[in-house]
Motif scaffolding. Structure first.
Motif, mmCIF file in Angstrom:
data_model
loop_
_atom_site.group_PDB
_atom_site.id
_atom_site.type_symbol
_atom_site.label_atom_id
_atom_site.label_comp_id
_atom_site.label_asym_id
_atom_site.label_seq_id
_atom_site.Cartn_x
_atom_site.Cartn_y
_atom_site.Cartn_z
ATOM 1 N N ASN A 1 0.818 -1.149 -0.018
ATOM 2 C CA ASN A 1 0.193 0.124 -0.095
ATOM 3 C C ASN A 1 0.889 1.109 -0.107
ATOM 4 O O ASN A 1 0.695 2.225 0.676
ATOM 5 C CB ASN A 1 -0.953 0.062 1.209
ATOM 6 C CG ASN A 1 -1.912 1.186 1.097
ATOM 7 O OD1 ASN A 1 -2.457 1.457 -0.085
ATOM 8 N ND2 ASN A 1 -2.397 1.662 2.117
ATOM 9 N N LYS A 2 1.914 1.247 -0.871
ATOM 10 C CA LYS A 2 2.709 2.410 -0.951
ATOM 11 C C LYS A 2 2.160 3.237 -2.254
ATOM 12 O O LYS A 2 1.883 2.793 -3.294
ATOM 13 C CB LYS A 2 4.292 1.951 -1.232
ATOM 14 C CG LYS A 2 4.913 1.090 0.064
ATOM 15 C CD LYS A 2 6.175 0.669 -0.577
ATOM 16 C CE LYS A 2 7.076 1.658 -0.691
ATOM 17 N NZ LYS A 2 7.574 2.391 0.689
ATOM 18 N N GLN A 3 2.485 4.679 -2.029
ATOM 19 C CA GLN A 3 2.218 5.560 -2.987
ATOM 20 C C GLN A 3 3.426 5.892 -3.683
ATOM 21 O O GLN A 3 4.636 5.737 -3.206
ATOM 22 C CB GLN A 3 1.625 6.852 -2.365
ATOM 23 C CG GLN A 3 0.174 6.919 -1.945
ATOM 24 C CD GLN A 3 -0.692 6.748 -3.336
ATOM 25 O OE1 GLN A 3 -0.336 7.538 -4.360
ATOM 26 N NE2 GLN A 3 -1.830 5.902 -3.160
ATOM 27 N N VAL A 4 3.537 6.272 -5.011
ATOM 28 C CA VAL A 4 4.892 6.429 -6.039
ATOM 29 C C VAL A 4 5.239 7.853 -5.436
ATOM 30 O O VAL A 4 4.256 8.776 -5.307
ATOM 31 C CB VAL A 4 4.470 6.597 -7.248
ATOM 32 C CG1 VAL A 4 5.255 7.160 -8.003
ATOM 33 C CG2 VAL A 4 4.044 5.111 -7.709
ATOM 34 N N GLY A 5 6.349 7.998 -5.260
ATOM 35 C CA GLY A 5 7.017 9.098 -4.710
ATOM 36 C C GLY A 5 7.100 10.090 -5.641
ATOM 37 O O GLY A 5 7.031 11.392 -5.402
ATOM 38 N N GLU A 6 7.727 9.675 -6.910
ATOM 39 C CA GLU A 6 8.031 10.390 -7.981
ATOM 40 C C GLU A 6 6.812 10.784 -8.754
ATOM 41 O O GLU A 6 6.160 9.706 -9.126
ATOM 42 C CB GLU A 6 9.457 10.235 -8.604
ATOM 43 C CG GLU A 6 9.147 9.137 -9.416
ATOM 44 C CD GLU A 6 9.160 7.722 -8.708
ATOM 45 O OE1 GLU A 6 8.763 6.743 -9.472
ATOM 46 O OE2 GLU A 6 9.132 7.759 -7.658
#
Length: 226
Positions: free
Chosen positions: A43-48
């Motif tokens: 459940n990680k969001q893309v940082g870039e």
């Protein structure tokens, strides 16, 4: 498990998109990213860039900055499924703006306020004019919605920027206090907050899984060929 992310599109936004860019203006882009299987599992969001999930949520929430991308004058797509998804979002966005008019107006008001604050900070007249012209653009956009003076795509670039361009490039006189007063007044007309139809969410999920599946197949084929 696919651990890499994939760029779906690069999209121009900001003054270049409005037609308010001067010779010194940079081109600003948002990149839409497809998350990896790892991102989904944890459940990680893309940082870039903008995760396509974030982009979808912002559009459904009625966020001006996200919806602006749907009407960009410069888009480079890297994924055919995302292009179809993008076109579908564009086809329903007028309904989203109608249902989320309060949020949409508030997000434009945020852009307007930032432009006015920047105008008040500067002592350089040309910079002042640049920020005021952007503020006028945001006000005229909402005014066009109130008048229903649109097909939405023409409102974005063809009709709305006229006054702003005259201020920006022809130094048309302006009254900053009147512009702020008018914005305060017109925002009162945008109070609608309705649920987005459930079939919109279902369709978005279908597209998302299609993008993930297509990309997974592409990735596996690339591994085999390597």
């Amino acid at each position: 498990m696919r651990t890499c992310r994939k760029e779906l599109a690069t999209i121009l936004y900001g003054s270049q998109n409005y037609g308010l860019a001067g010779p010194e203006s940079d081109k600003d882009y948002h990149t839409i990213i497809l998350p990896s299987s790892y991102d989904l599992y944890y459940n990680k969001q893309v940082g870039e860039g903008w995760d396509v999930r974030k982009f979808t949520k912002l559009v459904f929430d009625g966020n001006f900055n996200a919806i602006e991308l749907l009407f960009s004058c410069q888009i480079e797509f890297y994924d055919e499924t995302f292009k179809r998804y993008f076109d579908w979002l564009k086809s329903i966005v007028e309904d989203i703006i109608f249902r989320r008019s309060k949020t949409f107006a508030c997000s434009i008001r945020g852009c307007f306020n930032a432009s006015i604050e920047n105008a008040e900070k500067t002592k350089d007249y040309q910079t002042l004019v640049k920020h005021i012209s952007r503020a006028v653009y945001f006000y005229d956009f909402l005014y066009g919605l109130v008048k229903q003076d649109y097909h939405i795509e023409k409102l974005w670039r063809e009709k709305t920027p006229d006054n702003a361009r005259k201020i920006r490039f022809e130094y048309l006189p302006f009254d900053k206090d009147a512009i702020v007063y008018n914005m305060n007044w017109i925002c009162k007309g945008f109070q609608r907050t309705e649920q987005i139809p459930s079939d919109y969410y279902e369709k978005a999920i279908e597209f998302f899984f299609e993008m993930m599946k297509t990309d997974e197949e592409f990735y596996e084929e690339r591994i085999e060929n390597d």
